[in-house]
Design an enzyme around this catalytic site. Structure first.
Site, PDB file in Angstrom:
ATOM      1  N   ASP A   1      47.067  47.655  60.351  1.00 54.58           N
ATOM      2  CA  ASP A   1      46.361  47.073  59.262  1.00 54.58           C
ATOM      3  C   ASP A   1      44.921  46.653  59.530  1.00 54.58           C
ATOM      4  O   ASP A   1      44.591  46.368  60.669  1.00 54.58           O
ATOM      5  CB  ASP A   1      47.586  45.917  58.472  1.00 54.58           C
ATOM      6  CG  ASP A   1      46.622  45.267  57.339  1.00 54.58           C
ATOM      7  OD1 ASP A   1      46.327  45.969  56.485  1.00 54.58           O
ATOM      8  OD2 ASP A   1      46.466  43.993  57.511  1.00 54.58           O
ATOM      9  N   ARG A   2      44.074  46.895  58.616  1.00 56.15           N
ATOM     10  CA  ARG A   2      42.882  46.543  58.914  1.00 56.15           C
ATOM     11  C   ARG A   2      42.377  44.913  58.593  1.00 56.15           C
ATOM     12  O   ARG A   2      42.396  44.292  59.493  1.00 56.15           O
ATOM     13  CB  ARG A   2      41.794  47.235  58.008  1.00 56.15           C
ATOM     14  CG  ARG A   2      40.345  47.156  58.839  1.00 56.15           C
ATOM     15  CD  ARG A   2      39.170  47.879  57.758  1.00 56.15           C
ATOM     16  NE  ARG A   2      39.182  46.985  56.563  1.00 56.15           N
ATOM     17  CZ  ARG A   2      38.427  47.361  55.613  1.00 56.15           C
ATOM     18  NH1 ARG A   2      37.750  48.531  55.575  1.00 56.15           N
ATOM     19  NH2 ARG A   2      38.158  46.513  54.738  1.00 56.15           N
ATOM     20  N   ASP A   3      42.373  44.442  57.495  1.00 53.20           N
ATOM     21  CA  ASP A   3      42.012  43.095  57.034  1.00 53.20           C
ATOM     22  C   ASP A   3      43.179  42.248  57.511  1.00 53.20           C
ATOM     23  O   ASP A   3      44.150  42.148  57.027  1.00 53.20           O
ATOM     24  CB  ASP A   3      41.823  43.061  55.368  1.00 53.20           C
ATOM     25  CG  ASP A   3      40.753  44.061  55.068  1.00 53.20           C
ATOM     26  OD1 ASP A   3      39.760  44.403  55.828  1.00 53.20           O
ATOM     27  OD2 ASP A   3      40.926  44.567  53.829  1.00 53.20           O
TER      28      ASP A   3
ATOM     29  N   GLU B   1      40.190  38.263  57.638  1.00 48.15           N
ATOM     30  CA  GLU B   1      40.335  38.472  56.361  1.00 48.15           C
ATOM     31  C   GLU B   1      39.459  37.879  55.294  1.00 48.15           C
ATOM     32  O   GLU B   1      39.096  36.663  55.570  1.00 48.15           O
ATOM     33  CB  GLU B   1      41.789  37.953  55.942  1.00 48.15           C
ATOM     34  CG  GLU B   1      42.134  37.814  54.444  1.00 48.15           C
ATOM     35  CD  GLU B   1      42.322  39.218  53.818  1.00 48.15           C
ATOM     36  OE1 GLU B   1      41.861  39.373  52.550  1.00 48.15           O
ATOM     37  OE2 GLU B   1      43.051  39.943  54.421  1.00 48.15           O
ATOM     38  N   LYS B   2      38.827  38.576  54.393  1.00 50.06           N
ATOM     39  CA  LYS B   2      37.835  38.099  53.522  1.00 50.06           C
ATOM     40  C   LYS B   2      38.236  39.020  52.035  1.00 50.06           C
ATOM     41  O   LYS B   2      38.196  40.190  52.207  1.00 50.06           O
ATOM     42  CB  LYS B   2      36.345  38.296  53.904  1.00 50.06           C
ATOM     43  CG  LYS B   2      36.095  37.770  54.944  1.00 50.06           C
ATOM     44  CD  LYS B   2      34.707  37.937  55.550  1.00 50.06           C
ATOM     45  CE  LYS B   2      34.200  37.238  56.828  1.00 50.06           C
ATOM     46  NZ  LYS B   2      32.899  37.338  57.147  1.00 50.06           N
TER      47      LYS B   2
ATOM     48  N   TYR C   1      38.646  41.193  49.338  1.00 47.41           N
ATOM     49  CA  TYR C   1      37.969  42.360  48.824  1.00 47.41           C
ATOM     50  C   TYR C   1      36.946  42.629  49.590  1.00 47.41           C
ATOM     51  O   TYR C   1      35.720  43.109  49.455  1.00 47.41           O
ATOM     52  CB  TYR C   1      37.696  42.307  47.512  1.00 47.41           C
ATOM     53  CG  TYR C   1      38.969  42.113  46.468  1.00 47.41           C
ATOM     54  CD1 TYR C   1      39.918  42.853  46.281  1.00 47.41           C
ATOM     55  CD2 TYR C   1      39.107  40.747  45.944  1.00 47.41           C
ATOM     56  CE1 TYR C   1      41.212  42.560  45.863  1.00 47.41           C
ATOM     57  CE2 TYR C   1      40.161  40.431  45.179  1.00 47.41           C
ATOM     58  CZ  TYR C   1      41.235  41.370  45.085  1.00 47.41           C
ATOM     59  OH  TYR C   1      42.409  41.070  44.431  1.00 47.41           O
TER      60      TYR C   1
ATOM     61  N   GLN D   1      43.763  49.243  49.897  1.00 47.04           N
ATOM     62  CA  GLN D   1      42.475  48.610  49.310  1.00 47.04           C
ATOM     63  C   GLN D   1      42.380  48.539  47.535  1.00 47.04           C
ATOM     64  O   GLN D   1      41.755  49.638  47.148  1.00 47.04           O
ATOM     65  CB  GLN D   1      41.186  49.750  49.611  1.00 47.04           C
ATOM     66  CG  GLN D   1      40.911  49.876  51.294  1.00 47.04           C
ATOM     67  CD  GLN D   1      40.254  48.070  51.914  1.00 47.04           C
ATOM     68  OE1 GLN D   1      39.644  47.758  51.143  1.00 47.04           O
ATOM     69  NE2 GLN D   1      40.956  47.593  52.830  1.00 47.04           N
TER      70      GLN D   1
ATOM     71  N   CYS E   1      52.201  55.071  43.767  1.00 42.75           N
ATOM     72  CA  CYS E   1      51.811  56.018  44.709  1.00 42.75           C
ATOM     73  C   CYS E   1      52.818  55.922  45.816  1.00 42.75           C
ATOM     74  O   CYS E   1      53.380  54.857  45.912  1.00 42.75           O
ATOM     75  CB  CYS E   1      50.294  55.876  45.176  1.00 42.75           C
ATOM     76  SG  CYS E   1      50.202  54.405  45.877  1.00 42.75           S
TER      77      CYS E   1
ATOM     78  N   ARG F   1      50.438  53.389  49.105  1.00 40.71           N
ATOM     79  CA  ARG F   1      50.484  51.900  49.232  1.00 40.71           C
ATOM     80  C   ARG F   1      51.346  51.384  49.875  1.00 40.71           C
ATOM     81  O   ARG F   1      52.656  51.336  49.472  1.00 40.71           O
ATOM     82  CB  ARG F   1      50.433  51.354  47.694  1.00 40.71           C
ATOM     83  CG  ARG F   1      50.133  49.947  47.861  1.00 40.71           C
ATOM     84  CD  ARG F   1      49.485  49.366  46.309  1.00 40.71           C
ATOM     85  NE  ARG F   1      49.206  48.004  46.238  1.00 40.71           N
ATOM     86  CZ  ARG F   1      48.269  47.429  46.852  1.00 40.71           C
ATOM     87  NH1 ARG F   1      47.437  48.200  47.200  1.00 40.71           N
ATOM     88  NH2 ARG F   1      48.002  46.127  46.836  1.00 40.71           N
TER      89      ARG F   1
END
Length: 184
Positions: A8-10, A16-17, A19, A52, A104, A107
């Site tokens: 996972d990225r954020d 974590e910020k 959006y 996202q 989808c 997600r």
């Protein structure tokens, strides 16, 4: 067959910020680059899989995301790290607008992004990991046949109590990477 680390990225790779979409707001989590280097040294393909919903909600564009992801990849490359791919889901079934308001398979917790990486990079799920800070990340790993790991960064610090026991929990990405050096 290759081994893969799906990340996972954020909240896992970067702080974590809500959006996040501007390069000037991007900050790696402490030890994240060192962790990525360890994964690479252990011959794992590094694949980022990120929901996202900010795109779905109209807060920023796919082009904004591409610029940010390119920045992350270039910063990693400066440290000698190759990120094999970044997959993202721009959809949200309830809060999306226009073309992005769909149900989808990409997600998370759906496994679409992971399955794409498994196929594209010939990944052996039994030798691979999904690392994230949310239950949806871990469930996507489960649905892909990949071992899931929770980190206590990002939202993980609030989720660890309820998920510990079902999933291995580490303080951060670096702690998990260091644990792999003891196994391999």
């Amino acid at each position: 067959m290759n081994k893969g680390i799906f990340l996972d990225r954020d909240g896992t790779i970067n702080i974590e910020k809500d959006y996040l979409h501007r390069i000037e707001d991007f900050e790696f989590e402490d030890g994240a680059l060192e962790a990525l280097k360890i994964f690479q040294d252990l011959e794992y393909k590094i694949i980022v899989v990120t929901n996202q919903s900010g795109i779905a909600r109209g807060y920023y564009s796919e082009e904004d995301l591409a610029l940010l992801n390119d920045y992350m990849i270039k910063e990693a490359k400066k440290e000698g790290i190759e990120i094999s791919a970044v997959y993202y889901c721009p959809h949200h079934e309830e809060k999306g607008v226009g073309q992005y308001k769909i149900k989808c398979e990409c997600r998370k917790p759906n496994p679409g992004m992971l399955l794409k990486g498994i196929e594209e990079f010939k990944i052996d799920p039994s030798q691979s990991y999904m690392v994230g800070d949310r239950k949806s990340d871990l469930e996507a790993g489960d649905r892909s046949g990949i071992k899931s790991i929770l980190v206590k960064t990002g939202y993980g610090k609030n989720n660890s109590d309820q998920l510990e026991g079902k999933y291995p929990v580490y303080e951060n990405l670096l702690a998990f990477a260091q644990s792999l050096t003891k196994k391999d």
